[in-house]
Write a protein that holds these residues in place. Structure first.
Motif, PDB file in Angstrom:
ATOM      1  N   ASN A 163     -41.424  63.924  67.166  1.00 56.51           N
ATOM      2  CA  ASN A 163     -40.321  64.194  66.262  1.00 56.51           C
ATOM      3  C   ASN A 163     -39.303  63.064  66.353  1.00 56.51           C
ATOM      4  O   ASN A 163     -38.889  62.670  67.431  1.00 56.51           O
ATOM      5  CB  ASN A 163     -39.679  65.537  66.615  1.00 56.51           C
ATOM      6  CG  ASN A 163     -38.426  65.799  65.820  1.00 56.51           C
ATOM      7  OD1 ASN A 163     -37.383  66.059  66.383  1.00 56.51           O
ATOM      8  ND2 ASN A 163     -38.519  65.688  64.512  1.00 56.51           N
ATOM      9  N   LEU A 207     -41.935  71.498  53.023  1.00 51.49           N
ATOM     10  CA  LEU A 207     -42.663  70.267  52.745  1.00 51.49           C
ATOM     11  C   LEU A 207     -44.180  70.463  52.694  1.00 51.49           C
ATOM     12  O   LEU A 207     -44.858  69.799  51.915  1.00 51.49           O
ATOM     13  CB  LEU A 207     -42.310  69.222  53.797  1.00 51.49           C
ATOM     14  CG  LEU A 207     -40.830  68.840  53.784  1.00 51.49           C
ATOM     15  CD1 LEU A 207     -40.391  68.375  55.151  1.00 51.49           C
ATOM     16  CD2 LEU A 207     -40.565  67.770  52.757  1.00 51.49           C
ATOM     17  N   SER A 208     -44.718  71.371  53.491  1.00 45.48           N
ATOM     18  CA  SER A 208     -46.174  71.517  53.449  1.00 45.48           C
ATOM     19  C   SER A 208     -46.617  72.195  52.161  1.00 45.48           C
ATOM     20  O   SER A 208     -47.652  71.846  51.600  1.00 45.48           O
ATOM     21  CB  SER A 208     -46.732  72.263  54.668  1.00 45.48           C
ATOM     22  OG  SER A 208     -45.751  72.883  55.423  1.00 45.48           O
ATOM     23  N   SER A 245     -40.213  66.464  61.272  1.00 44.73           N
ATOM     24  CA  SER A 245     -39.514  67.690  61.686  1.00 44.73           C
ATOM     25  C   SER A 245     -40.243  68.959  61.265  1.00 44.73           C
ATOM     26  O   SER A 245     -39.856  70.043  61.652  1.00 44.73           O
ATOM     27  CB  SER A 245     -38.110  67.753  61.082  1.00 44.73           C
ATOM     28  OG  SER A 245     -37.411  66.569  61.288  1.00 44.73           O
ATOM     29  N   ILE A 246     -41.278  68.837  60.430  1.00 44.03           N
ATOM     30  CA  ILE A 246     -41.974  70.048  59.974  1.00 44.03           C
ATOM     31  C   ILE A 246     -42.690  70.681  61.165  1.00 44.03           C
ATOM     32  O   ILE A 246     -43.492  70.029  61.814  1.00 44.03           O
ATOM     33  CB  ILE A 246     -43.084  69.750  58.938  1.00 44.03           C
ATOM     34  CG1 ILE A 246     -42.592  68.802  57.861  1.00 44.03           C
ATOM     35  CG2 ILE A 246     -43.613  71.034  58.329  1.00 44.03           C
ATOM     36  CD1 ILE A 246     -43.704  68.454  56.879  1.00 44.03           C
ATOM     37  N   PRO A 247     -42.408  71.939  61.451  1.00 43.39           N
ATOM     38  CA  PRO A 247     -43.166  72.583  62.527  1.00 43.39           C
ATOM     39  C   PRO A 247     -44.610  72.812  62.068  1.00 43.39           C
ATOM     40  O   PRO A 247     -44.847  73.339  60.989  1.00 43.39           O
ATOM     41  CB  PRO A 247     -42.451  73.925  62.724  1.00 43.39           C
ATOM     42  CG  PRO A 247     -41.238  73.898  61.853  1.00 43.39           C
ATOM     43  CD  PRO A 247     -41.462  72.867  60.808  1.00 43.39           C
ATOM     44  N   VAL A 248     -45.569  72.367  62.876  1.00 42.76           N
ATOM     45  CA  VAL A 248     -46.985  72.480  62.504  1.00 42.76           C
ATOM     46  C   VAL A 248     -47.590  73.715  63.163  1.00 42.76           C
ATOM     47  O   VAL A 248     -47.449  73.892  64.369  1.00 42.76           O
ATOM     48  CB  VAL A 248     -47.788  71.259  63.009  1.00 42.76           C
ATOM     49  CG1 VAL A 248     -49.005  71.035  62.154  1.00 42.76           C
ATOM     50  CG2 VAL A 248     -46.928  70.028  63.050  1.00 42.76           C
ATOM     51  N   PRO A 249     -48.279  74.547  62.400  1.00 40.14           N
ATOM     52  CA  PRO A 249     -48.854  75.754  62.999  1.00 40.14           C
ATOM     53  C   PRO A 249     -50.127  75.449  63.790  1.00 40.14           C
ATOM     54  O   PRO A 249     -51.197  75.960  63.498  1.00 40.14           O
ATOM     55  CB  PRO A 249     -49.124  76.665  61.797  1.00 40.14           C
ATOM     56  CG  PRO A 249     -49.199  75.771  60.629  1.00 40.14           C
ATOM     57  CD  PRO A 249     -48.471  74.511  60.954  1.00 40.14           C
ATOM     58  N   SER A 296     -48.815  70.126  67.537  1.00 39.44           N
ATOM     59  CA  SER A 296     -47.389  70.296  67.710  1.00 39.44           C
ATOM     60  C   SER A 296     -46.891  69.596  68.975  1.00 39.44           C
ATOM     61  O   SER A 296     -45.834  68.970  68.986  1.00 39.44           O
ATOM     62  CB  SER A 296     -47.123  71.793  67.772  1.00 39.44           C
ATOM     63  OG  SER A 296     -45.773  72.045  67.781  1.00 39.44           O
ATOM     64  N   SER A 321     -38.526  60.873  59.103  1.00 40.45           N
ATOM     65  CA  SER A 321     -37.888  61.843  59.970  1.00 40.45           C
ATOM     66  C   SER A 321     -38.103  63.274  59.474  1.00 40.45           C
ATOM     67  O   SER A 321     -38.386  64.187  60.253  1.00 40.45           O
ATOM     68  CB  SER A 321     -36.408  61.524  60.011  1.00 40.45           C
ATOM     69  OG  SER A 321     -35.839  62.042  61.132  1.00 40.45           O
ATOM     70  N   LEU A 322     -37.970  63.446  58.170  1.00 42.41           N
ATOM     71  CA  LEU A 322     -38.145  64.763  57.561  1.00 42.41           C
ATOM     72  C   LEU A 322     -39.555  65.285  57.827  1.00 42.41           C
ATOM     73  O   LEU A 322     -39.748  66.416  58.249  1.00 42.41           O
ATOM     74  CB  LEU A 322     -37.908  64.628  56.051  1.00 42.41           C
ATOM     75  CG  LEU A 322     -37.606  65.863  55.239  1.00 42.41           C
ATOM     76  CD1 LEU A 322     -36.350  66.543  55.739  1.00 42.41           C
ATOM     77  CD2 LEU A 322     -37.453  65.494  53.761  1.00 42.41           C
TER      78      LEU A 322
END
Lengths: 311, 321
Positions: A260, A204-205, A246-250, A255, A242-243
């Motif tokens: 979530n 997604l990003s 759920s993206i893990p953020v660096p 984070s 929701s999607l």
């Protein structure tokens, strides 16, 4: 440039009919990138492949440059494929291991009757265009890295000067440091050659970065479609919310703060999609009516489309 | 997290012997895992992150070999004891939940199999049902009799986790546990691993190529490249104060969805071929700041000023220090 209207594609299997693409509508403007995101099995790849007519659509219409190509006879397909090309996910599987890089890029030129004398020059030009050099034309795919193979696949797609390129997860199989190289190259090519992209991905990003507008698919349907900035800053559909969450953020601090919004369970089978709004089985905001109410994509204002009846 | 080292690796060198020659997959790697921590190892394909873990587990296979170095688990030399500890004190979950389960055996059989070998004291069946319930596979009494194909990808990874936790291991190695899963399922699985780790105090080594997963779940981080460790530090040190040009390059090359879009800054070039590893720093070829010695000598360990936990391997003095 491209209009897809209520597109449907079903697959018959011994277990029953799979509703892969179940009434998808969108358009792509010339020179833009439309991102198509969703999880595995949502029908995003089938949508791409149906547009380029690798699959025959079951229902709906595909209009390209004003021409209805939904039921194009086979003898007209060659002309269409010159205009629409595809880049595939797996740079290992999408190149013939027994052909040299030069021959792979030359093949579309032969198929489309490019003058023989000019073919060699054109192959050199294309390899240079994607950051490879002419000396590498004699090498075989196994002699290249994953990123370089994807460059060969892109050169092949560009060989016949297409207008629209369907990029089916073009960077998913690549390492992080190489992904940015390919994305930058796709952006440069778009600017310099006036290309239009349908960019299919689950990252997604990266999709947000490359797309002007983004469509979110769930179980064969588009649930939300908006300008890229708008979609990410103001998602409306509970699935998109929701999607995105759920993206893990660096970034450790972001984070930790990230709330979530978990989705229960997994995507239901497309063999027997749920009734009504097909997301109701996992939706954190589902109501009784969602089981029966038809979820139709509608404009909530300023071109931000959403299919949730309660938005 | 305590200061006790549960796993300690010193100067590990491991290679795979292929028809093309010797692939030097792990080159002089040293690090520790502390009791109760999640150690994240981030690296791209070919960085040596998985090969290091296969060395620990004694699973390098016929073509792989540990050439030198020490691996100690709670003071015991693992090269002598791994067969007694593997699956009991140390367990592992793999990337692909589709191929890690045997398709012709029920999941109950496979769950219980891991304990039979170690003469588990107690009711094995009850333990299997309890673990299945814990990972959210319900009703466990019924589902324990089912076969792998009756479960989805996310459920299979849950079953793998249940299996790895059957013997209450002290160290769990998770090798890209969510790479094959969708992003919403990934979030569920990572949370499950984190919760189990908090409940049981198990140490976890979490291997991934996803910087976001590391930022969200690791206490400490190792950054690997070309078979070597480039940088080591706490999660905050690595993300907010990276010292190694490779770590910096990696962090820069991913888009930040919270910021307005701008052109990405890729790392140019390709990773090194470990059949003929470079003489100096493996990153020198791609490093925009490489010095002459970077190509000639392997960098020595440097400690980041005012930190006991932050180390990096680079000839250059880092600008952020």
């Amino acid at each position: 440039m491209l209009d897809v209207i209520n597109l449907k594609k079903f697959f018959d299997t011994p277990a029953g009919k799979i509703h892969s693409v179940d009434g998808v509508s969108f358009h792509i403007n010339r020179g833009e990138t439309l991102g198509l995101v969703g999880e595995s099995g949502c029908g995003k790849t089938t949508t791409g492949r149906t547009i380029i007519k690798l699959y025959e659509p079951d229902e709906g219409k595909i209009i390209f440059n004003g021409q209805d190509i939904t039921r194009l006879p086979p003898d007209k397909m060659l002309g269409l494929r010159k205009k629409i090309q595809m880049i595939f996910q797996d740079p290992y599987a999408s190149l013939n291991p027994r052909m040299t890089a030069g021959d792979i890029v030359r093949e579309p030129l032969i198929i489309h009757g490019f003058p023989k004398k000019e073919q060699a020059d054109r192959v050199d030009y294309l390899l240079n265009l994607v950051g490879l050099n002419s000396e590498q034309a004699g090498r075989y795919p196994h002699e290249f890295s994953g990123g370089q193979r994807q460059r060969i696949g892109i050169a092949r797609a560009l060989a016949v000067e297409p207008e629209l390129i369907i990029c089916d997860e073009p960077i998913s199989a690549l390492d992080v440091s190489i992904q940015a190289q390919i994305v930058n190259m796709l952006e440069d090519l778009q600017k310099n050659l006036g290309l239009t992209y349908l960019f299919i991905a689950h990252d997604l990003s990266m999709v947000k970065h490359i797309s002007s507008r983004v469509a979110v698919m769930y179980l064969g349907k588009i649930v939300e479609l908006a300008e890229s900035e708008e979609l990410y800053s103001r998602p409306l559909h509970p699935y998109t919310v929701s999607l995105l969450s759920s993206i893990p953020v660096p970034d450790p601090d972001k984070s930790d703060k990230l709330k979530n919004i978990p989705l229960a369970g997994e995507i239901p089978s497309a063999l027997n999609p749920p009734s009504g709004c097909n997301f109701h089985t996992r939706c954190p905001k589902a109501r009784q009516e969602c089981k029966t109410l038809e979820a139709v994509l509608k404009d909530t204002g300023a071109g931000h489309l959403c299919s949730c009846p309660f938005i | 997290m305590s200061n006790e080292n549960i796993l300690s690796i010193k100067n590990l060198n491991a290679s795979f012997f292929t028809s093309a020659g010797e692939v030097q997959a792990v080159r002089d790697v040293s690090f520790e895992v502390k009791r109760g921590e999640i150690l994240g190892i981030v690296g791209e394909s070919g960085s040596g992150k998985s090969a290091t873990m296969l060395s620990v587990m004694g699973l390098l296979g016929n073509s792989g070999k540990i050439k030198s170095g020490e691996i100690f688990f709670k003071g015991q030399d693992l090269s002598q004891n791994i067969k007694d500890l593997r699956g009991k004190n140390i367990s592992m979950i793999f990337q692909d939940p589709m191929t890690s389960l045997n398709p012709v055996l029920t999941i109950g059989y496979q769950l219980k199999e891991s304990l039979k070998h170690y003469k588990w004291q107690g009711d094995i069946n009850a333990r299997a049902i309890k673990m299945l319930e814990r990972v959210g596979i319900v009703p466990a009494e019924k589902r324990i009799k089912q076969y792998p194909h009756e479960f989805s990808g996310g459920q299979r990874q849950r079953i793998m986790i249940a299996m790895s936790m059957m013997s209450e291991p002290e160290l769990l190695i998770a090798d890209e546990p969510t790479t094959a899963l969708d992003v919403t399922v990934q979030a569920q699985i990572l949370k499950l691993i984190k919760n189990l780790q908090t409940e049981t105090g198990t140490s976890v080594i979490l291997i991934t190529h996803d910087l976001g997963v590391i930022a969200g779940y690791a206490d400490r981080v190792l950054v690997m490249y070309g078979g070597k460790i480039m940088e080591e530090g706490t999660r905050r040190e690595i993300f907010y104060n990276p010292a190694h040009p490779y770590t910096k390059g990696l962090l820069r090359s991913v888009p930040d969805p919270d910021k307005p879009r701008k052109r990405l800054i890729p790392i140019e070039g390709q990773p090194p071929n470990l059949l003929t590893p470079p003489k100096g720093c493996p990153y020198a070829e791609r490093c925009p700041q490489a010095l002459k010695e970077c190509f000639e000598k392997i960098p020595v360990e440097k400690i980041f000023p005012d930190s006991e936990t932050h180390k990096y391997f680079c000839w250059r003095e880092c600008e952020s220090c």
